[in-house]
Enzyme design. Sequence first.
Site, PDB file in Angstrom:
ATOM      1  N   PHE A 134      -8.316  17.089  15.257  1.00 48.29           N
ATOM      2  CA  PHE A 134      -9.358  18.031  14.861  1.00 48.29           C
ATOM      3  C   PHE A 134     -10.381  18.183  15.985  1.00 48.29           C
ATOM      4  O   PHE A 134     -10.569  17.295  16.811  1.00 48.29           O
ATOM      5  CB  PHE A 134     -10.051  17.549  13.597  1.00 48.29           C
ATOM      6  CG  PHE A 134      -9.207  17.688  12.338  1.00 48.29           C
ATOM      7  CD1 PHE A 134      -8.025  18.411  12.339  1.00 48.29           C
ATOM      8  CD2 PHE A 134      -9.606  17.095  11.159  1.00 48.29           C
ATOM      9  CE1 PHE A 134      -7.255  18.542  11.192  1.00 48.29           C
ATOM     10  CE2 PHE A 134      -8.850  17.217   9.995  1.00 48.29           C
ATOM     11  CZ  PHE A 134      -7.664  17.941  10.015  1.00 48.29           C
ATOM     12  N   HIS A 180       3.523  16.128  18.783  1.00 50.94           N
ATOM     13  CA  HIS A 180       2.574  15.778  17.722  1.00 50.94           C
ATOM     14  C   HIS A 180       3.251  16.060  16.379  1.00 50.94           C
ATOM     15  O   HIS A 180       3.179  15.243  15.470  1.00 50.94           O
ATOM     16  CB  HIS A 180       1.292  16.587  17.889  1.00 50.94           C
ATOM     17  CG  HIS A 180       0.183  16.156  16.987  1.00 50.94           C
ATOM     18  ND1 HIS A 180      -0.304  14.866  16.973  1.00 50.94           N
ATOM     19  CD2 HIS A 180      -0.537  16.849  16.061  1.00 50.94           C
ATOM     20  CE1 HIS A 180      -1.276  14.770  16.075  1.00 50.94           C
ATOM     21  NE2 HIS A 180      -1.428  15.961  15.512  1.00 50.94           N
ATOM     22  N   LYS A 191       6.959  11.936  13.256  1.00 50.85           N
ATOM     23  CA  LYS A 191       6.284  11.950  11.951  1.00 50.85           C
ATOM     24  C   LYS A 191       7.239  12.318  10.819  1.00 50.85           C
ATOM     25  O   LYS A 191       6.920  12.091   9.653  1.00 50.85           O
ATOM     26  CB  LYS A 191       5.078  12.896  11.986  1.00 50.85           C
ATOM     27  CG  LYS A 191       3.944  12.391  12.869  1.00 50.85           C
ATOM     28  CD  LYS A 191       2.767  13.353  12.894  1.00 50.85           C
ATOM     29  CE  LYS A 191       1.648  12.859  13.790  1.00 50.85           C
ATOM     30  NZ  LYS A 191       2.024  12.823  15.220  1.00 50.85           N
ATOM     31  N   GLU A 197       1.957  24.231  18.638  1.00 56.26           N
ATOM     32  CA  GLU A 197       2.470  23.273  19.620  1.00 56.26           C
ATOM     33  C   GLU A 197       3.731  23.811  20.290  1.00 56.26           C
ATOM     34  O   GLU A 197       3.910  23.653  21.518  1.00 56.26           O
ATOM     35  CB  GLU A 197       2.753  21.927  18.955  1.00 56.26           C
ATOM     36  CG  GLU A 197       3.142  20.847  19.950  1.00 56.26           C
ATOM     37  CD  GLU A 197       3.294  19.474  19.316  1.00 56.26           C
ATOM     38  OE1 GLU A 197       3.345  18.483  20.077  1.00 56.26           O
ATOM     39  OE2 GLU A 197       3.379  19.378  18.077  1.00 56.26           O
ATOM     40  N   HIS A 219       2.233  10.625   9.082  1.00 57.97           N
ATOM     41  CA  HIS A 219       1.136  10.769  10.038  1.00 57.97           C
ATOM     42  C   HIS A 219       0.245   9.536   9.961  1.00 57.97           C
ATOM     43  O   HIS A 219      -0.560   9.393   9.043  1.00 57.97           O
ATOM     44  CB  HIS A 219       0.336  12.033   9.740  1.00 57.97           C
ATOM     45  CG  HIS A 219      -0.559  12.455  10.875  1.00 57.97           C
ATOM     46  ND1 HIS A 219      -1.062  11.566  11.791  1.00 57.97           N
ATOM     47  CD2 HIS A 219      -1.035  13.668  11.244  1.00 57.97           C
ATOM     48  CE1 HIS A 219      -1.809  12.211  12.671  1.00 57.97           C
ATOM     49  NE2 HIS A 219      -1.800  13.491  12.365  1.00 57.97           N
ATOM     50  N   CYS A 267      -6.684  11.873  15.414  1.00 55.45           N
ATOM     51  CA  CYS A 267      -5.232  11.738  15.509  1.00 55.45           C
ATOM     52  C   CYS A 267      -4.715  11.730  16.937  1.00 55.45           C
ATOM     53  O   CYS A 267      -3.510  11.587  17.151  1.00 55.45           O
ATOM     54  CB  CYS A 267      -4.564  12.843  14.695  1.00 55.45           C
ATOM     55  SG  CYS A 267      -5.137  12.891  12.985  1.00 55.45           S
TER      56      CYS A 267
END
Length: 420
Positions: free
Chosen positions: A406, A312, A342, A323, A347, A181
């Site tokens: 990830f 993000h 998003k 975040e 996403h 991502c």
Amino acid sequence: MSTAQPPPAPPARAPADRRRAVLTGLGAISSIGTGVEEFTAALRAGRSGAGPITRFDTEGFGHNTACEVSEFEPERWIRNVPLDDMGRAGQFAVAAARMAVVDAGLSEADLRERQALISIGTTDGESHDIGVLVEQELAAGDPEAMDPVLSRRINAGRLSTVIARELRIPNVEATTITTACAAGNYSIGYGLDAIRSGEVDVALCGGADAVCRKAYLTFKRFGALTPDVVRPFDKNRQGILTSEGAGILVLESLESALARGAHIYAEVLGYGLSCDANHATAPDRLGIARGIRLALDDAGVKKEEIDFISAHGTGTKANDRTESAAILDVYGDAPPRTVALKSMLGHAMGAASALGAIACSLAIEHGFIPPTIHHRETDPACPLDVVPNHALDADVRLVQNNSSAFAGNNAILILGTYGE
């Protein structure tokens, strides 16, 4: 979540003699709009891309919502490569690349004369096709039953090579980056390095992904899917919606852009990468903060100069709190406005930060800050001005685009107005 205090920020040190990179073309395919004009209008309006899933059977899943691209007509943009040679993600990538090149005012003949780079990020590649192949094998009990057309096009590397084929670029490095991502920002950073170093004058960079059962079920098993809409930084947020699309940007050396009188949307000022490798899935506060500091340092930008952050902002409990904490670590008690695209787009995995970079460029170009929609009540653990529900007119000069993935992969991009 780590509570250790991060080290102080290093001094800004952007070399004055390195080659500059600017954005001269944008190609966007998303759940809220296709093409620069439609995508800009959707960002301003705070449009939501959420809707029922049509790409695969969701019986028994409990949820049936994602952010799919509707009314996509690949034949409008793809002229030189048979459509069967690529899956849906590949079609998104090629169509967005064609859009970006047209928007930049570059022809195939122009590209043939240049040494170029194609750098595409992805999370799932053609995982939808892989899922179909597995179903075919299981149903027949024989791998020979798998469709050879699908089998030929599942290599993730084709996301970049098929763009080279479509645009007929002979002198090109075609790279696919699979840092999940964060891959879109990674790809743009790779293009920036290539232009700075003088290796190329033109780079097509960004990301592409298509909705697939694998991604949907992965996040469902994590308990990270929302049943309706995405509410980043909201007290009552429930998770993500999987999405799809592509964002491709034409990065060009400033000398090349000026020589041909190209329109310049924004300048790519710098980026920062960090890989904390702290946990397979959980975000790490210190890793994100480190990436932000590295990006500001690389861009030679002071933190107080940033006009807004494109976060993000997935809408999960863990991401948004972590975040937010990282942003506060860097910016203190008065951080810039921080928005979560998003909430509109869902996403889009490897395409997410590439579409975010396009949104940041359009915000600079048109003077507005996109909203975080579906927002009701800010989580006290996320004390940020998220520009709730309605876009804000503003003089936007410097923007930070965050992405995380990830395994602790973080990529932060800094964009700014082009100036002498």
